[in-house]
Design a protein around this motif. Structure first.
Motif, PDB file in Angstrom:
ATOM      1  N   UNK A   1     -29.678  16.459  14.577  1.00  0.00           N
ATOM      2  CA  UNK A   1     -28.266  16.322  14.290  1.00  0.00           C
ATOM      3  C   UNK A   1     -27.507  17.499  14.874  1.00  0.00           C
ATOM      4  N   UNK A   2     -26.170  17.448  14.839  1.00  0.00           N
ATOM      5  CA  UNK A   2     -25.326  18.486  15.416  1.00  0.00           C
ATOM      6  C   UNK A   2     -24.256  18.869  14.405  1.00  0.00           C
ATOM      7  N   UNK A   3     -23.955  20.167  14.331  1.00  0.00           N
ATOM      8  CA  UNK A   3     -22.887  20.663  13.461  1.00  0.00           C
ATOM      9  C   UNK A   3     -21.898  21.442  14.318  1.00  0.00           C
ATOM     10  N   UNK A   4     -20.606  21.179  14.103  1.00  0.00           N
ATOM     11  CA  UNK A   4     -19.537  21.886  14.811  1.00  0.00           C
ATOM     12  C   UNK A   4     -18.661  22.614  13.797  1.00  0.00           C
ATOM     13  N   UNK A   5     -18.336  23.868  14.086  1.00  0.00           N
ATOM     14  CA  UNK A   5     -17.398  24.614  13.237  1.00  0.00           C
ATOM     15  C   UNK A   5     -16.296  25.280  14.059  1.00  0.00           C
ATOM     16  N   UNK A   6     -16.322  25.104  15.393  1.00  0.00           N
ATOM     17  CA  UNK A   6     -15.280  25.695  16.240  1.00  0.00           C
ATOM     18  C   UNK A   6     -14.071  24.761  16.240  1.00  0.00           C
ATOM     19  N   UNK A   7     -13.383  24.758  15.129  1.00  0.00           N
ATOM     20  CA  UNK A   7     -12.355  23.805  14.768  1.00  0.00           C
ATOM     21  C   UNK A   7     -12.630  23.446  13.317  1.00  0.00           C
ATOM     22  N   UNK A   8     -12.344  22.230  12.910  1.00  0.00           N
ATOM     23  CA  UNK A   8     -12.715  21.802  11.564  1.00  0.00           C
ATOM     24  C   UNK A   8     -14.236  21.653  11.473  1.00  0.00           C
ATOM     25  N   UNK A   9     -14.769  21.813  10.262  1.00  0.00           N
ATOM     26  CA  UNK A   9     -16.214  21.662  10.049  1.00  0.00           C
ATOM     27  C   UNK A   9     -16.561  20.175  10.097  1.00  0.00           C
ATOM     28  N   UNK A  10     -17.530  19.817  10.944  1.00  0.00           N
ATOM     29  CA  UNK A  10     -17.948  18.426  11.039  1.00  0.00           C
ATOM     30  C   UNK A  10     -19.406  18.373  11.473  1.00  0.00           C
ATOM     31  N   UNK A  11     -20.030  17.202  11.296  1.00  0.00           N
ATOM     32  CA  UNK A  11     -21.439  17.032  11.651  1.00  0.00           C
ATOM     33  C   UNK A  11     -21.639  15.629  12.201  1.00  0.00           C
ATOM     34  N   UNK A  12     -22.684  15.491  13.035  1.00  0.00           N
ATOM     35  CA  UNK A  12     -22.986  14.211  13.670  1.00  0.00           C
ATOM     36  C   UNK A  12     -24.491  13.951  13.609  1.00  0.00           C
ATOM     37  N   UNK A  13     -24.852  12.710  13.388  1.00  0.00           N
ATOM     38  CA  UNK A  13     -26.259  12.310  13.437  1.00  0.00           C
ATOM     39  C   UNK A  13     -26.742  12.281  14.885  1.00  0.00           C
ATOM     40  N   UNK A  14     -28.058  12.093  15.054  1.00  0.00           N
ATOM     41  CA  UNK A  14     -28.640  12.067  16.399  1.00  0.00           C
ATOM     42  C   UNK A  14     -27.996  11.003  17.284  1.00  0.00           C
ATOM     43  N   UNK A  15     -27.586   9.890  16.674  1.00  0.00           N
ATOM     44  CA  UNK A  15     -26.995   8.809  17.476  1.00  0.00           C
ATOM     45  C   UNK A  15     -25.508   9.026  17.761  1.00  0.00           C
ATOM     46  N   UNK A  16     -24.977  10.164  17.355  1.00  0.00           N
ATOM     47  CA  UNK A  16     -23.581  10.476  17.613  1.00  0.00           C
ATOM     48  C   UNK A  16     -22.627  10.027  16.541  1.00  0.00           C
ATOM     49  N   UNK A  17     -23.113   9.320  15.540  1.00  0.00           N
ATOM     50  CA  UNK A  17     -22.229   8.868  14.469  1.00  0.00           C
ATOM     51  C   UNK A  17     -21.888  10.033  13.550  1.00  0.00           C
ATOM     52  N   UNK A  18     -20.642  10.076  13.037  1.00  0.00           N
ATOM     53  CA  UNK A  18     -20.246  11.215  12.189  1.00  0.00           C
ATOM     54  C   UNK A  18     -20.931  11.175  10.830  1.00  0.00           C
TER      55      UNK A  18
END
Length: 645
Positions: A1-18
């Motif tokens: 999975x992927x986590x982004x915090x450079x902006x609002x905090x959000x995360x995505x599954x391996x398939x790209x779904x939020x």
């Protein structure tokens, strides 16, 4: 999975779904664990970070947030299988993800790699493009998030300028005009950015616009700050007027793997990065040493002296962050002094001697090394006064300050040094040394118990830091305010000890990522011990506390708090004499207190003799960061125990 915090905090599954993260508190917990970079964050810390005034069931609420996040992050995890992403570890939680799966970690790693290998500049451009807004943008009102936003924004600005510099050095960069123009408009106090914009304009064939940009920078600096442009901008203006070779498209400073920026460029970049703190400061030290070693390999002592002396970054703390690196720089400076001889250029010899004094931090040196460093400080000061060079004298006085911890009780002497540094810096446009002068005076006033004067210096240092973009200053002044809260907790109607401890904890959190291990290690534990001594309570016995270099002096009191008197007596017998640094009064007071509790008159007499000249000072307060209370309190006890009163 992927986590982004450079902006609002959000995360995505391996398939790209939020990933549905839940409410603001859920996202804040995830963001706080991202900020810990894989380290465990205790439940207590998370509670303190989430709530200014934690509710009664705060721990239960936190566990609910964690459970919800685990279901969201690993929806397919079988029942009763342990989580793999958000894990329980000891008394807290940690996030377990590869660094490349978290945008902020990917950004920091790419920035660090580009500093080492400029050919990674295209990767740096890619991670800069990942920024969607301020880091942790949707985590508002939290001190930890604000600290991270400030730190990461400084790294982002550094990345923008590093990328532009590398492209321009390599003969490219004409297409950077719009980007750098917006950068300068948003951050007009970043003097190097004006130079980069002027270079990009020149590279685009706009010589007149490049010169106009430099003149605009000069006008702004003079009119609004009362400062002349630095030597780099002045030299750049001359180069543009003369259409000199480097601006017409010189060979790139690097051409492929294994080839690095030249030592002049590297040490200039290291000097700039050192003021940013955090990762930038850590890499600055490494890059600086690499530049010194590269210069030595040329066999040119004049070049080597210039490279070593160019890193005139103000230094406040008497314990090195990287003692081995400091010793290597000192050794190189001493070799270069020998190569130049007594008839070498006086300004270069002064810079080399001042470097020896600054880098020979007293806590990390043997007696012989300290004597050499103190002699170097005196020689640098004398040469600088003869040369009548204010910037050089300020640098030399920095060395004099760091060599002024020869015995307890010299706060007033250091205040005089700080006052002269401040006068020089204010009168001659040296903002970084003006910050140093304020912080030295803050420490001295703190040591003498004048909290009003210290607070005034703290506020002045913060105002200067806002214009010089020095984020480390707020870390240091935050510790001072925690120290002041601790002192006031002993007064009727003052804050509670728990409030003082919370202030220390917040200061510790800010310092953890500041890139100053020589200052950080053991400081929080020593501050808590000092707070307990202020309230006549036993030493803290938490086995997780990191006492760092202060363990030998704290250990007898910790053992006494555990009712292990004989072990405490044995530990006291092996306690060494404190190093001659910011904490020497505090460590002597710990020795005195343990000796009194164990009725060890001989050790109490040694402590009393050492502390006699510091009777008007406050123990530990010369750091400006913590206090054990007035020295006279420990001195009186020691005198009674030793029979010397």
């Amino acid at each position: 999975m992927r986590i982004d915090v450079l902006g609002a905090v959000r995360a995505f599954h391996d398939d790209g779904s939020p990933v549905e993260l839940g409410g603001p508190r859920h996202r804040e917990v995830l963001g706080r664990l991202v900020a810990a970079e894989g380290r465990m964050v205790t439940t207590d810390t998370l509670v303190d970070d989430l709530w200014t005034d934690p509710p009664t069931r705060a721990v239960g609420a936190l566990r609910t947030f964690v459970a919800t996040l685990r279901r969201s992050l690993e929806p397919d995890r079988p029942p009763r299988n342990p989580p793999r992403v958000l894990v329980t570890e000891g008394p807290g939680y940690a996030l377990r993800l590869p660094r490349e799966n978290v945008d902020v970690h990917r950004f920091q790693d790419t920035l660090a790699r580009t500093r080492r290998a400029p050919e990674a500049v295209s990767d740096l451009g890619a991670v800069l493009a990942d920024w969607r807004g301020p880091a942790y943008a949707d985590v508002t009102g939290s001190a930890w998030a604000q600290r991270e936003r400030t730190r990461l924004e400084e790294l982002r600005l550094e990345g923008v300028e590093l990328r532009a510099r590398i492209l321009l050095d390599s003969g490219e960069g004409a297409d950077l005009v719009a980007e750098l123009g917006a950068h300068v408009a948003e951050h007009p106090w970043r003097e190097p950015a004006w130079g980069l914009l002027a270079r990009a304009l020149y590279r685009a064939g706009r010589q007149a616009d490049a010169l106009a940009t430099l003149r605009r920078a000069r006008t702004m600096l003079v009119d609004q700050l009362g400062l002349d442009p630095g030597a780099d901008l002045q030299r750049l203006e001359t180069d543009i007027l003369n259409r000199s070779a480097p601006l017409e498209g010189a060979p790139p400073a690097w051409t492929g793997p294994g080839v690095r920026l030249g030592p002049r460029t590297t040490v200039h970049l290291a000097r700039t990065l050192a003021l940013a703190g955090g990762d930038a400061l850590v890499h600055s030290r490494r890059d600086r040493l690499a530049a010194v070693q590269a210069a030595e390999r040329t066999g040119d002592p004049l070049l080597t002296a210039r490279i070593i002396g160019a890193y005139d970054v103000p230094a406040l703390w008497s314990r090195a962050d990287d003692p081995e690196q400091s010793r290597a720089v000192v050794a190189a400076a001493e070799r270069t002094l020998t190569a130049l001889g007594p008839d070498g250029p006086a300004d270069l010899r002064t810079r080399l001697l001042a470097t020896v004094a600054v880098e020979s931090r007293s806590a990390d040196q043997s007696g012989t090394e300290l004597k050499r460093a103190q002699q170097a400080a005196r020689q640098a000061e004398a040469l600088a006064r003869d040369l009548a060079d204010p910037a050089l004298l300020a640098f030399a006085l920095n060395g004099v300050f760091l060599q002024s911890f020869t015995r307890p009780g010299l706060a007033a002497l250091r205040d005089g040094i700080g006052a002269e540094i401040l006068d020089l810096a204010t009168g001659h446009g040296l903002p970084n040394f003006a910050v140093l002068g304020r912080l030295v005076r803050l420490q001295s006033a703190s040591s003498l118990g004048d909290l009003d004067a210290a607070a005034s210096h703290a506020e002045a240092a913060e105002r200067l830091a806002a214009t010089t973009e020095a984020p480390l200053v707020s870390v240091l002044t935050g510790w001072f305010r925690a120290r002041a809260t601790a002192a006031r907790s002993t007064e009727p109607g003052g804050p509670t000890p728990a409030t003082a401890a919370a202030h220390y904890r917040a200061a510790e959190d800010a310092l953890r990522t500041a890139g100053m291990p020589g200052l950080h290690r053991g400081l929080f534990a020593l501050a808590l011990l000092g707070l307990r001594l202020l309230h006549d309570r036993p030493a803290p016995t938490d086995p997780h506390l990191d006492w760092g270099p202060y363990r030998p002096w704290a250990r007898p009191l910790v053992l006494l708090a555990q009712d292990r008197a004989e072990e405490a007596r044995a530990a006291l017998a092996t306690v060494p004499e404190p190093p001659r640094d910011h904490m020497q009064e505090a460590l002597w007071c710990l020795t005195a207190r343990a000796a009194v509790r164990l009725d060890d008159g001989e050790t109490a007499a040694r402590a009393e003799a050492a502390l006699r000249n510091a009777h008007a000072e406050h123990a530990g307060a010369s750091s400006g960061m913590l206090t054990l209370g007035p020295v006279t309190r420990y001195l009186t006890e020691a005198q009674a125990c030793a029979g010397t009163g």
